[in-house]
Write a protein that holds these residues in place. Structure first.
Motif, PDB file in Angstrom:
ATOM      1  N   ILE A   1       8.394  24.822 -47.266  1.00  0.00           N
ATOM      2  CA  ILE A   1       9.619  24.862 -48.060  1.00  0.00           C
ATOM      3  C   ILE A   1       9.872  23.494 -48.678  1.00  0.00           C
ATOM      4  O   ILE A   1       9.491  22.465 -48.128  1.00  0.00           O
ATOM      5  CB  ILE A   1      10.825  25.290 -47.194  1.00  0.00           C
ATOM      6  N   ARG A   2      10.518  23.495 -49.834  1.00  0.00           N
ATOM      7  CA  ARG A   2      10.805  22.242 -50.531  1.00  0.00           C
ATOM      8  C   ARG A   2      12.246  22.228 -51.024  1.00  0.00           C
ATOM      9  O   ARG A   2      12.844  23.278 -51.256  1.00  0.00           O
ATOM     10  CB  ARG A   2       9.863  22.047 -51.721  1.00  0.00           C
ATOM     11  N   GLU A   3      12.735  21.011 -51.230  1.00  0.00           N
ATOM     12  CA  GLU A   3      14.125  20.857 -51.651  1.00  0.00           C
ATOM     13  C   GLU A   3      14.257  19.660 -52.576  1.00  0.00           C
ATOM     14  O   GLU A   3      13.553  18.653 -52.436  1.00  0.00           O
ATOM     15  CB  GLU A   3      15.010  20.661 -50.421  1.00  0.00           C
ATOM     16  N   GLY A   4      15.174  19.778 -53.538  1.00  0.00           N
ATOM     17  CA  GLY A   4      15.502  18.681 -54.425  1.00  0.00           C
ATOM     18  C   GLY A   4      17.007  18.490 -54.489  1.00  0.00           C
ATOM     19  O   GLY A   4      17.781  19.290 -53.958  1.00  0.00           O
ATOM     20  N   ILE A   5      17.409  17.409 -55.143  1.00  0.00           N
ATOM     21  CA  ILE A   5      18.825  17.112 -55.347  1.00  0.00           C
ATOM     22  C   ILE A   5      19.160  17.369 -56.813  1.00  0.00           C
ATOM     23  O   ILE A   5      18.491  16.862 -57.717  1.00  0.00           O
ATOM     24  CB  ILE A   5      19.143  15.647 -54.992  1.00  0.00           C
ATOM     25  N   LEU A   6      20.179  18.168 -57.048  1.00  0.00           N
ATOM     26  CA  LEU A   6      20.564  18.533 -58.410  1.00  0.00           C
ATOM     27  C   LEU A   6      21.030  17.304 -59.199  1.00  0.00           C
ATOM     28  O   LEU A   6      21.827  16.498 -58.710  1.00  0.00           O
ATOM     29  CB  LEU A   6      21.682  19.568 -58.381  1.00  0.00           C
ATOM     30  N   LEU A   7      20.540  17.189 -60.423  1.00  0.00           N
ATOM     31  CA  LEU A   7      20.976  16.090 -61.285  1.00  0.00           C
ATOM     32  C   LEU A   7      22.477  16.176 -61.547  1.00  0.00           C
ATOM     33  O   LEU A   7      23.156  15.150 -61.646  1.00  0.00           O
ATOM     34  CB  LEU A   7      20.208  16.124 -62.608  1.00  0.00           C
ATOM     35  N   SER A   8      23.008  17.386 -61.632  1.00  0.00           N
ATOM     36  CA  SER A   8      24.440  17.552 -61.878  1.00  0.00           C
ATOM     37  C   SER A   8      25.285  16.954 -60.758  1.00  0.00           C
ATOM     38  O   SER A   8      26.442  16.580 -60.980  1.00  0.00           O
ATOM     39  CB  SER A   8      24.776  19.036 -62.052  1.00  0.00           C
ATOM     40  N   SER A   9      24.719  16.840 -59.549  1.00  0.00           N
ATOM     41  CA  SER A   9      25.439  16.215 -58.434  1.00  0.00           C
ATOM     42  C   SER A   9      25.300  14.699 -58.450  1.00  0.00           C
ATOM     43  O   SER A   9      26.216  13.972 -58.061  1.00  0.00           O
ATOM     44  CB  SER A   9      24.916  16.763 -57.101  1.00  0.00           C
TER      45      SER A   9
ATOM     46  N   TRP B   1      17.335  25.047 -44.700  1.00  0.00           N
ATOM     47  CA  TRP B   1      16.765  26.086 -45.562  1.00  0.00           C
ATOM     48  C   TRP B   1      17.632  27.336 -45.539  1.00  0.00           C
ATOM     49  O   TRP B   1      17.972  27.859 -44.484  1.00  0.00           O
ATOM     50  CB  TRP B   1      15.358  26.417 -45.094  1.00  0.00           C
ATOM     51  N   ARG B   2      17.970  27.822 -46.727  1.00  0.00           N
ATOM     52  CA  ARG B   2      18.820  28.999 -46.843  1.00  0.00           C
ATOM     53  C   ARG B   2      18.130  30.133 -47.590  1.00  0.00           C
ATOM     54  O   ARG B   2      18.753  31.123 -47.941  1.00  0.00           O
ATOM     55  CB  ARG B   2      20.127  28.623 -47.545  1.00  0.00           C
ATOM     56  N   GLY B   3      16.832  29.955 -47.822  1.00  0.00           N
ATOM     57  CA  GLY B   3      16.068  30.964 -48.539  1.00  0.00           C
ATOM     58  C   GLY B   3      15.361  31.918 -47.592  1.00  0.00           C
ATOM     59  O   GLY B   3      15.709  32.036 -46.412  1.00  0.00           O
ATOM     60  N   PRO B   4      14.330  32.620 -48.085  1.00  0.00           N
ATOM     61  CA  PRO B   4      13.603  33.606 -47.281  1.00  0.00           C
ATOM     62  C   PRO B   4      12.955  32.976 -46.051  1.00  0.00           C
ATOM     63  O   PRO B   4      12.468  31.848 -46.103  1.00  0.00           O
ATOM     64  CB  PRO B   4      12.530  34.128 -48.247  1.00  0.00           C
TER      65      PRO B   4
END
Length: 333
Positions: free
Chosen positions: A315-323, A103-106
């Motif tokens: 916290i949540r995370e996804g994988i970018l479609l562009s990747s 996690w790199r957010g708040p």
């Protein structure tokens, strides 16, 4: 006051309340609310005041519910509270699922909550129509032999995208065997009687993949009859520009339930294209793995894959479609 009454009904001594505070708030009850010699009513009042001042009311409520979900008063308050924020009917406490999140957010609860704008009094009908149009291509994934449910999305007439960890949660699972046991259920929506069910291609169910520690995706090939089902694939937003505090919308089958929509008007906390990550605050639970993430123009921009509880929030995370796209592009032509 209603929360205080619910807590008093569910936890009738100091020791029971200490457990909630220690394991879910990572605090000492005596330090923040009073000693065992302080009347329990006063301790609960102090605890709620402290949680409110720290922006941790939701964390306190979730922890209390996880410790005593069988208490009717606490359950009623919990459901009423989370119906304001969750769009599905039966709120489920956030649970850790999916790969670890860097996690790199708040990391302050108040700052994290700042990514949640209040819901508008109404939504534009065109926006909701976009959600309905794309929902036809979202499927409930079920692996009956393993009691696994998840979410997938049709990106081409016979091709479904989901997470690698859905079919291979750990090394005790056989990826190929789970693929052959997978059921794709389109139209699994409240009020809909007709669910279209398909299997994966029995000769070549998996066309492309990346393990959880990398891009955590599977490109699945459905059986040939899926091509004749007249289900329109989602719109792909490979070149779409994204930025922190932009809106993100997830169509998902949380906990295996009927299709639900999670909307955040400014929920993106960070983008890390060098890693292939997008991080956000949209609500999701187990069963949401593989859910498509859309921008406000209803273009697919990411694949949801992980949720973790932290002391400052979930916290949540996804994988970018562009990747993902460069690895699967050849199958889409």
């Amino acid at each position: 006051k209603a929360l205080e009454n619910a807590l008093l009904d569910a936890f009738r001594n100091h020791n029971a309340l200490k457990r909630v505070v220690r394991f879910h708030l990572e605090e000492n009850l005596e330090n923040i609310a009073g000693s065992s010699e302080t009347p329990l009513v006063k301790v609960v009042n102090n605890l709620v005041d402290w949680a409110d001042s720290q922006g941790k009311i939701a964390v306190l409520l979730i922890g209390a519910y996880q410790e005593n979900s069988g208490n009717p008063r606490l359950k009623a308050f919990y459901e009423a509270f989370f119906q304001k924020y969750y769009l599905w009917d039966s709120p489920t406490p956030p649970q850790d699922f999916g790969p670890d999140i860097d996690w790199r957010g708040p990391t302050e609860s108040t700052e994290l909550q700042g990514f949640w704008q209040s819901s508008p009094d109404w939504y534009d009908v065109g926006f909701l129509q976009g959600a309905i149009a794309q929902s036809n291509a979202v499927c409930r994934i079920e692996i009956p032999s393993q009691k696994i449910t998840a979410t997938g999305v049709l990106i081409a007439p016979q091709l479904i995208l989901t997470n690698y960890h859905v079919l291979h949660p750990n090394d005790t699972h056989d990826l190929q065997a789970n693929a052959l046991d997978t059921s794709l259920q389109f139209g699994y929506i409240s009020g809909e009687d007709e669910v279209q069910v398909f299997r994966l291609d029995q000769q070549e169910p998996i066309l492309s993949s990346s393990p959880p520690q990398e891009l955590d995706y599977l490109l699945l090939q459905g059986e040939r009859s899926l091509c004749n089902a007249k289900i329109k694939p989602v719109s792909l937003g490979v070149q779409t520009s994204l930025a922190p505090r932009m809106g993100l919308n997830l169509l998902q089958h949380p906990a295996g339930e009927s299709l639900k929509l999670s909307i955040s008007r400014d929920g993106i906390t960070g983008l890390y294209p060098e890693k292939g990550w997008i991080q956000y605050v949209n609500k999701a639970v187990g069963g949401s793995s593989g859910s498509p993430c859309f921008n406000d123009d209803w273009q697919l921009v990411a694949l949801h894959h992980a949720e973790k509880s932290r002391s400052f929030g979930t916290i949540r995370e996804g994988i970018l479609l562009s990747s993902i796209y460069p690895h699967i592009q050849s199958f889409l032509s």
